[in-house]
Structures are given as structure tokens and as C-alpha cells.
Scaffold this motif. Structure first.
Motif, mmCIF file in Angstrom:
data_model
loop_
_atom_site.group_PDB
_atom_site.id
_atom_site.type_symbol
_atom_site.label_atom_id
_atom_site.label_comp_id
_atom_site.label_asym_id
_atom_site.label_seq_id
_atom_site.Cartn_x
_atom_site.Cartn_y
_atom_site.Cartn_z
ATOM 1 N N ALA A 18 5.905 -0.121 -4.452
ATOM 2 C CA ALA A 18 7.307 -1.237 -4.214
ATOM 3 C C ALA A 18 6.113 -2.730 -4.201
ATOM 4 N N SER A 19 6.780 -3.528 -3.593
ATOM 5 C CA SER A 19 6.243 -5.146 -3.324
ATOM 6 C C SER A 19 7.539 -5.952 -2.704
ATOM 7 N N LEU A 20 6.393 -6.742 -2.313
ATOM 8 C CA LEU A 20 7.403 -8.280 -1.710
ATOM 9 C C LEU A 20 7.210 -9.413 -2.600
ATOM 10 N N GLU A 21 8.442 -9.648 -2.879
ATOM 11 C CA GLU A 21 8.843 -10.795 -3.802
ATOM 12 C C GLU A 21 9.114 -12.572 -2.509
ATOM 13 N N ILE A 22 7.953 -13.346 -2.934
ATOM 14 C CA ILE A 22 7.748 -14.082 -1.828
ATOM 15 C C ILE A 22 7.838 -15.477 -2.506
ATOM 16 N N ARG A 23 9.002 -16.388 -3.091
ATOM 17 C CA ARG A 23 9.327 -17.211 -2.971
ATOM 18 C C ARG A 23 9.529 -18.574 -2.569
ATOM 19 N N ARG A 55 0.441 -1.041 0.023
ATOM 20 C CA ARG A 55 -0.085 -0.032 0.093
ATOM 21 C C ARG A 55 1.009 1.518 0.139
ATOM 22 N N ASP A 56 0.280 2.392 -1.013
ATOM 23 C CA ASP A 56 1.236 3.731 -0.453
ATOM 24 C C ASP A 56 1.430 4.081 0.958
ATOM 25 N N PRO A 106 -1.099 -6.427 6.909
ATOM 26 C CA PRO A 106 -1.738 -4.843 7.008
ATOM 27 C C PRO A 106 -1.242 -3.492 5.739
ATOM 28 N N SER A 107 -0.202 -4.706 5.076
ATOM 29 C CA SER A 107 0.909 -3.577 4.502
ATOM 30 C C SER A 107 0.663 -4.153 3.221
ATOM 31 N N ILE A 108 -0.099 -4.923 2.914
ATOM 32 C CA ILE A 108 -0.216 -5.775 1.763
ATOM 33 C C ILE A 108 -1.710 -4.927 1.122
ATOM 34 N N GLU A 109 -1.690 -4.687 -0.404
ATOM 35 C CA GLU A 109 -2.535 -4.447 -0.737
ATOM 36 C C GLU A 109 -2.762 -4.918 -2.162
ATOM 37 N N GLU A 110 -2.865 -5.432 -2.725
ATOM 38 C CA GLU A 110 -2.623 -6.824 -3.990
ATOM 39 C C GLU A 110 -1.633 -7.836 -3.765
ATOM 40 N N VAL A 111 -2.018 -9.425 -4.731
ATOM 41 C CA VAL A 111 -0.858 -10.359 -4.427
ATOM 42 C C VAL A 111 -1.680 -11.087 -5.405
#
Length: 290
Positions: free
Chosen positions: A115-120, A61-62, A142-147
Motif C-alpha cells: 500500500a502507498s500514499l500518493e502525495i501531490r 509498512r506492512d 511512523p507508518s511510512i517505510e520508504e519514500v
């Protein structure tokens, strides 16, 4: 044992063509199995390489601050299915887009990417259920907007893997059975060629073990030689395909050694069955004469 080995070698000198035919037949039978195994090995390797690309991308999220994002990343990292969680800043995301989509570089000049999180995921934890479980946990952060993780693509990959496993097992058993039948028939021919010798030995009082041992040694040596020849042929085929068609991976040393050993065991078992059948026939004939 030395007597049995000597008699097996004498048998080869008496009928070299039959011995060579037996080795060649065993070799080409095992070669067909080896080729199938080579194809199956490389298909499995290709699927593993594709599976390694399975990842979950979570867009931040921004309004989320860095502390909250790092806390969520740390929490996700502790999941048993997760191998790594990598934070990709907006700047890094933009640089990647320009690098990977060079023909659209101008489009990204004034762009702002999130920004994003890359999860392997860990090896063995890339199935549909594991991916969906981790994706659900990511959505709760809480910080994630879309998956995004390519749900349909992951499902198709799972179906391909299942079909490849079942098909490979069925075809592998079919090739192995065909090879066993051919090897058995080849060894049977060698035993029948010495049927009179077996009968004479039994008439003069030789025990079943005394008669059987040279044939067991003969079958084992033929199976071993055939297995080695099949390995050489498979290696040559692998080299040709890698050079002129597509690069392939050969069997590990342990698998190659196991294949040669399988040839020896196959020759041993085929000889045991064939000479055992011939001994029973000789015994039945003696009982009828008595």
C-alpha cells in the motif's frame, strides 16, 4: 483630432504604397515577436503539464494498521505545500500495475504490492526545496517505510525551467528591440517623405503641437493596423502548426489584445520621436537663417 485624422488619411491617399509598406513592415516585425511569444507560451504550458506530474510516493509498512496510516495521511494533508494525499491499497496498486504494464500482466498475477500514499503538491510549490521538505516530513511518519519522488528528475526539471525562463526573457527582449528599431525606421521614412510639408507649416507659424498631431495619429493607426495583421498571421501560423505538426495553445484574449495595443503604442512613440527630431531640425535651420 478630426483634422489630424483627416490629414493622416489624406497622407495615406497621397502615398498608398508607402502607407502599405509601413503597415506591412510593422506587421511582420510584430509577427516575429508573436511567433516567439507563441513558442514561449507553449513551452511554458508543456513545463507546467510536466510539473503537474511531480508527486511523492510513500510506501506503507506492512505492520502499520489502517488507523495509523490515516492519521499520517491527515497530518501530511495539513502541510501548506500539499494539495492531496491519496491512499492506494495493495489491490489498487496491483490493478494499476496490470493496467499500465499490460505486456507484463502475467508477472503480476501472483504479485503482492505494498500500500502507498500518493502525495501531490500545490501549484507553485513543486520546486526542489518544497519537494524535499515534504519528502523529509513524509519520512518522519511512523507508518511510512520508504519514500520515492524521483529526486534527480525533479532537479533536472527545475534546471530546465530556469534555463527556459532566462533564455525566453533574453530572446524576448532581443525580438522586441529589433521590432522597435524596424518600426521606428519605417515611421521615420514616412516622416522624412513629408519633411518639406513640415518645414512649410512651421514657416507659416504652425505650432509644434499642430504639426505633430497628424503624424501621431498616423503612426498610431499604422501600429494598430500592423498589430491586427500580425495577430491574424500569428493565428494562421498557430492553426497550421496545430493541424499539421503538433497541437499548440494560442494566446489568451487579454494577451492578444495587449499585443495589438503594443503595436499602436509602438507606432505612436516612433512617430513622436521621428516628428520631434524633424521639428528640431527645422528649428535649427531657421535659427541659422536668422
Amino acid at each position: 483630432m478630426s483634422r489630424a485624422l483627416r490629414e493622416a488619411l489624406v497622407g495615406w491617399r497621397r502615398a498608398p504604397l508607402l502607407g502599405a509598406l509601413g503597415i506591412a513592415t510593422i506587421a511582420f516585425s510584430l509577427f516575429s515577436v508573436g511567433l516567439f511569444g507563441l513558442v514561449a507560451t507553449n513551452i511554458r504550458r508543456a513545463l507546467v503539464e510536466v510539473e503537474e506530474r511531480v508527486e511523492i510516493r510513500a510506501f506503507v509498512r506492512d505492520s502499520a494498521d489502517d488507523a495509523l496510516v490515516m492519521a499520517d495521511a491527515s497530518s501530511l494533508q495539513r502541510l501548506p505545500e500539499v494539495a492531496t494525499v491519496t491512499y492506494v491499497s495493495p489491490r489498487e496498486a496491483l490493478d494499476r500495475a496490470r493496467s499500465e504494464l499490460g505486456e507484463f500482466r502475467d508477472v503480476f498475477d501472483a504479485a503482492v504490492l505494498p500500500a502507498s500514499l500518493e502525495i501531490r503538491l500545490r501549484e507553485g510549490r513543486r520546486d526542489v526545496a518544497s519537494v524535499e521538505k515534504v519528502a523529509a516530513a513524509v519520512r518522519e511518519a511512523p507508518s511510512i517505510e520508504e519514500v520515492r519522488y524521483g529526486e534527480e528528475w525533479v532537479r533536472k526539471l527545475a534546471r530546465i525551467r530556469s534555463v527556459a525562463a532566462v533564455t525566453g526573457l533574453a530572446l524576448g527582449l532581443a525580438f522586441a528591440l529589433a521590432a522597435a528599431i524596424i518600426v521606428s525606421a519605417t515611421i521615420r521614412m514616412a516622416v522624412l517623405a513629408r519633411a518639406k510639408e513640415i518645414q512649410i507649416m512651421r514657416l507659416v507659424g504652425a505650432t509644434d503641437g499642430f504639426v505633430r498631431l497628424p503624424f501621431l495619429v498616423d503612426g498610431t493607426l499604422k501600429g494598430l493596423a500592423g498589430g491586427l495583421l500580425a495577430l491574424v498571421l500569428t493565428w494562421a501560423a498557430h492553426g497550421l502548426v496545430s493541424r499539421y505538426v503538433v497541437r499548440t495553445t494560442f494566446f489568451p484574449v487579454s494577451t492578444a489584445a495587449l499585443g495589438v495595443l503594443a503595436g499602436a503604442v509602438l507606432g505612436l512613440l516612433a512617430s513622436a520621436l521621428s516628428v520631434g527630431r524633424q521639428l528640431r531640425r527645422v528649428g535649427a535651420d531657421r535659427r541659422r537663417w536668422q
